[in-house]
Structure formats: C-alpha cells, structure tokens
Design a protein around this motif. Structure first.
Motif, PDB file in Angstrom:
ATOM      1  N   ALA A  97      66.463  14.339  43.566  1.00 36.77           N
ATOM      2  CA  ALA A  97      65.655  15.606  43.188  1.00 36.77           C
ATOM      3  C   ALA A  97      65.452  15.486  41.490  1.00 36.77           C
ATOM      4  CB  ALA A  97      66.315  17.052  43.201  1.00 36.77           C
ATOM      5  N   GLY A  98      66.347  15.011  40.854  1.00 40.65           N
ATOM      6  CA  GLY A  98      66.064  14.786  39.305  1.00 40.65           C
ATOM      7  C   GLY A  98      65.228  13.707  39.102  1.00 40.65           C
ATOM      8  N   SER A  99      64.885  12.480  39.768  1.00 42.42           N
ATOM      9  CA  SER A  99      63.767  11.538  39.626  1.00 42.42           C
ATOM     10  C   SER A  99      62.629  12.236  40.179  1.00 42.42           C
ATOM     11  CB  SER A  99      64.146  10.155  40.377  1.00 42.42           C
ATOM     12  OG  SER A  99      64.278  10.551  41.582  1.00 42.42           O
ATOM     13  N   LEU A 100      62.569  12.934  41.166  1.00 43.47           N
ATOM     14  CA  LEU A 100      61.272  13.591  41.669  1.00 43.47           C
ATOM     15  C   LEU A 100      60.782  14.480  40.357  1.00 43.47           C
ATOM     16  CD1 LEU A 100      62.018  14.457  45.298  1.00 43.47           C
ATOM     17  CD2 LEU A 100      60.755  12.789  44.489  1.00 43.47           C
ATOM     18  N   ARG A 101      61.321  15.457  40.005  1.00 46.24           N
ATOM     19  CA  ARG A 101      61.001  15.973  38.726  1.00 46.24           C
ATOM     20  C   ARG A 101      60.280  15.082  37.398  1.00 46.24           C
ATOM     21  NH1 ARG A 101      61.872  21.335  39.224  1.00 46.24           N
ATOM     22  NH2 ARG A 101      63.351  22.130  40.623  1.00 46.24           N
ATOM     23  N   ARG A 102      61.209  13.984  37.076  1.00 45.83           N
ATOM     24  CA  ARG A 102      60.830  13.163  36.036  1.00 45.83           C
ATOM     25  C   ARG A 102      59.424  12.444  36.253  1.00 45.83           C
ATOM     26  NH1 ARG A 102      66.316  11.655  36.056  1.00 45.83           N
ATOM     27  NH2 ARG A 102      65.853   9.986  37.255  1.00 45.83           N
ATOM     28  N   GLU A 103      59.117  12.038  37.644  1.00 45.82           N
ATOM     29  CA  GLU A 103      57.722  11.591  37.868  1.00 45.82           C
ATOM     30  C   GLU A 103      56.840  12.547  37.922  1.00 45.82           C
ATOM     31  OE1 GLU A 103      57.258   8.348  38.125  1.00 45.82           O
ATOM     32  OE2 GLU A 103      59.249   7.665  37.796  1.00 45.82           O
ATOM     33  N   ALA A 104      57.157  13.696  38.397  1.00 48.36           N
ATOM     34  CA  ALA A 104      56.234  14.881  38.225  1.00 48.36           C
ATOM     35  C   ALA A 104      55.686  15.018  36.980  1.00 48.36           C
ATOM     36  CB  ALA A 104      56.730  15.982  39.001  1.00 48.36           C
ATOM     37  N   ASP A 105      56.685  15.083  36.060  1.00 45.04           N
ATOM     38  CA  ASP A 105      56.285  15.530  34.473  1.00 45.04           C
ATOM     39  C   ASP A 105      55.702  14.371  33.911  1.00 45.04           C
ATOM     40  OD1 ASP A 105      57.570  17.906  34.692  1.00 45.04           O
ATOM     41  OD2 ASP A 105      59.390  17.245  34.099  1.00 45.04           O
ATOM     42  N   ARG A 106      55.639  12.953  34.405  1.00 41.57           N
ATOM     43  CA  ARG A 106      55.277  12.152  33.954  1.00 41.57           C
ATOM     44  C   ARG A 106      53.618  11.690  34.196  1.00 41.57           C
ATOM     45  NH1 ARG A 106      53.833   6.806  35.621  1.00 41.57           N
ATOM     46  NH2 ARG A 106      54.864   7.514  37.756  1.00 41.57           N
ATOM     47  N   ASP A 107      53.273  12.216  35.225  1.00 39.27           N
ATOM     48  CA  ASP A 107      52.053  12.122  35.732  1.00 39.27           C
ATOM     49  C   ASP A 107      51.357  13.433  36.235  1.00 39.27           C
ATOM     50  OD1 ASP A 107      49.259  11.464  36.889  1.00 39.27           O
ATOM     51  OD2 ASP A 107      49.979   9.146  36.740  1.00 39.27           O
ATOM     52  N   GLU A 108      50.132  14.046  35.771  1.00 34.83           N
ATOM     53  CA  GLU A 108      49.980  15.287  36.603  1.00 34.83           C
ATOM     54  C   GLU A 108      49.306  15.135  37.826  1.00 34.83           C
ATOM     55  OE1 GLU A 108      46.659  16.493  34.396  1.00 34.83           O
ATOM     56  OE2 GLU A 108      45.217  14.915  34.698  1.00 34.83           O
ATOM     57  N   SER A 114      57.463  17.613  42.296  1.00 32.00           N
ATOM     58  CA  SER A 114      58.148  18.762  41.852  1.00 32.00           C
ATOM     59  C   SER A 114      58.546  19.924  42.967  1.00 32.00           C
ATOM     60  CB  SER A 114      57.847  19.582  40.640  1.00 32.00           C
ATOM     61  OG  SER A 114      56.634  20.203  40.757  1.00 32.00           O
ATOM     62  N   CYS A 115      57.385  19.916  43.784  1.00 28.22           N
ATOM     63  CA  CYS A 115      57.667  20.899  45.117  1.00 28.22           C
ATOM     64  C   CYS A 115      58.710  20.167  45.942  1.00 28.22           C
ATOM     65  CB  CYS A 115      56.334  21.135  45.735  1.00 28.22           C
ATOM     66  SG  CYS A 115      55.093  21.861  44.428  1.00 28.22           S
ATOM     67  N   LEU A 116      58.625  18.803  46.114  1.00 31.61           N
ATOM     68  CA  LEU A 116      59.495  18.141  47.011  1.00 31.61           C
ATOM     69  C   LEU A 116      60.878  18.245  46.347  1.00 31.61           C
ATOM     70  CD1 LEU A 116      60.137  16.516  49.363  1.00 31.61           C
ATOM     71  CD2 LEU A 116      59.584  14.453  48.077  1.00 31.61           C
ATOM     72  N   ALA A 117      61.223  18.180  45.156  1.00 28.56           N
ATOM     73  CA  ALA A 117      62.392  18.455  44.601  1.00 28.56           C
ATOM     74  C   ALA A 117      62.917  19.737  44.734  1.00 28.56           C
ATOM     75  CB  ALA A 117      62.526  18.025  42.889  1.00 28.56           C
ATOM     76  N   VAL A 118      62.266  20.859  44.873  1.00 29.04           N
ATOM     77  CA  VAL A 118      62.719  22.212  44.899  1.00 29.04           C
ATOM     78  C   VAL A 118      63.153  22.598  46.380  1.00 29.04           C
ATOM     79  CG1 VAL A 118      61.898  24.500  45.142  1.00 29.04           C
ATOM     80  CG2 VAL A 118      61.286  23.383  43.254  1.00 29.04           C
ATOM     81  N   CYS A 119      62.293  21.753  47.394  1.00 32.38           N
ATOM     82  CA  CYS A 119      62.718  21.760  48.754  1.00 32.38           C
ATOM     83  C   CYS A 119      64.193  21.033  48.902  1.00 32.38           C
ATOM     84  CB  CYS A 119      61.858  21.078  49.578  1.00 32.38           C
ATOM     85  SG  CYS A 119      60.186  21.744  49.523  1.00 32.38           S
ATOM     86  N   TRP A 120      64.345  19.937  48.235  1.00 34.88           N
ATOM     87  CA  TRP A 120      65.734  19.338  47.962  1.00 34.88           C
ATOM     88  C   TRP A 120      66.785  20.132  47.807  1.00 34.88           C
ATOM     89  CZ3 TRP A 120      65.814  13.332  48.101  1.00 34.88           C
ATOM     90  CH2 TRP A 120      67.161  12.803  48.027  1.00 34.88           C
ATOM     91  N   GLU A 121      66.437  20.806  46.521  1.00 36.17           N
ATOM     92  CA  GLU A 121      67.560  21.457  45.811  1.00 36.17           C
ATOM     93  C   GLU A 121      67.793  22.824  46.641  1.00 36.17           C
ATOM     94  OE1 GLU A 121      66.345  20.305  41.505  1.00 36.17           O
ATOM     95  OE2 GLU A 121      65.863  22.304  42.197  1.00 36.17           O
ATOM     96  N   VAL A 122      66.911  23.278  47.159  1.00 37.76           N
ATOM     97  CA  VAL A 122      67.232  24.794  48.224  1.00 37.76           C
ATOM     98  C   VAL A 122      67.827  24.244  49.435  1.00 37.76           C
ATOM     99  CG1 VAL A 122      65.881  26.266  49.618  1.00 37.76           C
ATOM    100  CG2 VAL A 122      65.222  26.070  47.168  1.00 37.76           C
ATOM    101  N   ALA A 123      67.452  23.356  49.993  1.00 39.44           N
ATOM    102  CA  ALA A 123      68.167  22.562  51.133  1.00 39.44           C
ATOM    103  C   ALA A 123      69.584  22.287  50.919  1.00 39.44           C
ATOM    104  CB  ALA A 123      67.208  21.528  51.638  1.00 39.44           C
ATOM    105  N   ALA A 124      69.765  21.701  49.646  1.00 39.27           N
ATOM    106  CA  ALA A 124      71.221  21.402  49.305  1.00 39.27           C
ATOM    107  C   ALA A 124      72.309  22.576  49.023  1.00 39.27           C
ATOM    108  CB  ALA A 124      71.080  20.361  48.059  1.00 39.27           C
ATOM    109  N   GLU A 125      71.598  23.722  48.418  1.00 43.94           N
ATOM    110  CA  GLU A 125      72.338  24.852  48.313  1.00 43.94           C
ATOM    111  C   GLU A 125      72.460  25.678  49.385  1.00 43.94           C
ATOM    112  OE1 GLU A 125      70.453  26.470  45.005  1.00 43.94           O
ATOM    113  OE2 GLU A 125      70.779  25.237  43.585  1.00 43.94           O
ATOM    114  N   THR A 126      71.462  25.876  50.377  1.00 44.27           N
ATOM    115  CA  THR A 126      71.710  26.696  51.416  1.00 44.27           C
ATOM    116  C   THR A 126      72.185  25.951  52.708  1.00 44.27           C
ATOM    117  OG1 THR A 126      69.501  26.426  51.979  1.00 44.27           O
ATOM    118  CG2 THR A 126      69.888  28.066  50.624  1.00 44.27           C
TER     119      THR A 126
END
Length: 220
Positions: A97-108, A114-126
């Motif tokens: 998830a961290g690398s997904l956010r970094r790549e999302a910030d690197r290029d518009e 970043s949406c995929l990273a959110v899906c990953w984090e929510v699935a990991a938490e719930t």
C-alpha cells in the motif's frame, strides 16, 4: 541627444579595443549563459498525453489482474506483484500500500493507485475480501476512460471550428487579392489599415483562445 552621443562613443571605443582587451572585458563582465527554452513543443505535449493514457490503461490492467489473482487465493502482496508484471513498467515499482501511494503521488495519471492503496488498507484492517472491491475499481476506471475518450471525440468539432476561425481572415485576404483588390497595401501602408490589422489579429487570437479554453474545460 547627449545620451545618444555617449552611447555611440562607447560603442566605438569598445569596437576599437583589440581582441585581447575584449577577452579581458569578457572575463570581467561575463555574458549570462542562455537558458534552454522550458516550453515544450507540440510533439512533446502529444507524446506526454499518449503516455498518460497508457499509464491509466496500465492501472486498469493492474486492477483486473490483481482481482483475478485474489480470487484464485493468492495473498495481496503476491497478487500485486503478478499484476505489476502483467501491467508493465508504466505503473512503477509497487509491492504494498505504501508503494502504491508513492507512485500515485509521483504521477497524476497514476492517481487511482491511491484508491487501490485504500482498498488494501481497509481490507487489512477489517478482514474483508479485497477481490470484489478491486474489480469494482477496475470497472469504474474503465468507465472513466470511456467517458474521457467520448468527451475528447466530441470536442474535435469545436477544435476544428477554432482552427477555421484562425484561418478565415487569411483566406478572405487571399480571395480579395485574387479578385483584383489590394488588401495588403491597405493593411500595411495606411494608418486605418494597420489599425484594422492589429484589431483583427487580436480579436481572432482571443476568439480561438476562448474556444479552445471552453473545449479544455468541457473535456476536463
């Protein structure tokens, strides 16, 4: 008048200085280096636009392959690694998830990572399943790209209209000259012609700019 005489004398003195003296003056007063033109060319803009579309399509491929891998029972890390290999290097180096956010910030154009990273984090938490959400994200991104392509296709007409508006005055001037008139002599040799020429060019450019601005706003 005095300033003009002083500048003329200074220029004459500088021209009469020998080359060695000029080199010394150059060392004392170095010329400012020319900076490269930062404005991109039309080819660069088109290449950047095509590369951006390829990046967005690569993200869609990444999401679809990752959803398929997750449904087959693969863990998210391995599923993302396989999907990244399938999508190609345009999505960057992603592994969590961290690398997904970094790549999302690197290029518009990779913002959807970043949406995929959110899906990953929510699935990991719930502990919820991730495959269905990632597949829904791929469907949403596909629909978005289709809407973008449709908007760009519908904007072709207004873009053509703007180009026609720019060329019509030139065509009218050529037709007038072909019919025996003298539009160039009027436009470039008379005060009224110069006024009409300047005002016409200004209004023509403003009209084309305004039309293209509306088109870009509609597409965006």
């Amino acid at each position: 008048m005095i300033l003009l005489v002083v500048l003329t004398a200074a220029a004459t003195l500088l021209w009469s200085v020998p080359r060695s003296g000029r080199r010394r003056l150059s060392a004392v007063f170095p010329r400012e280096p020319r900076r490269p033109n930062p404005r991109p060319s039309l080819g660069d803009l088109l290449a950047r636009r095509n590369e951006g579309a390829e990046r967005r399509r690569s993200v869609i491929v990444l999401c679809r392959v990752m959803a398929a891998e997750l449904r087959s029972g693969q863990p998210p890390e391995l599923a993302l690694r396989v999907a990244a290999l399938e999508a190609g290097p345009l999505v960057g180096e992603v592994s969590d998830a961290g690398s997904l956010r970094r790549e999302a910030d690197r290029d518009e154009d990779l913002w959807s990572l970043s949406c995929l990273a959110v899906c990953w984090e929510v699935a990991a938490e719930t502990g919820a399943g991730m495959a269905g959400v990632v597949d829904a994200l791929a469907v949403s991104l596909t629909e978005r790209e289709e809407q973008r392509a449709e908007a760009s296709a519908r904007a072709t007409g207004p873009r053509t209209t703007a180009l026609v508006l720019v060329g019509l005055p030139v065509l009218g001037t050529a037709m007038s000259a072909g019919l025996g008139g003298s539009p160039l002599a009027f436009l470039f040799t008379t005060p009224l012609g110069l006024l009409c020429l300047g005002l016409g060019v200004l209004l023509d450019l403003v009209g084309a700019w305004w039309t293209l601005r509306m088109v870009r706003g509609a597409v965006a």
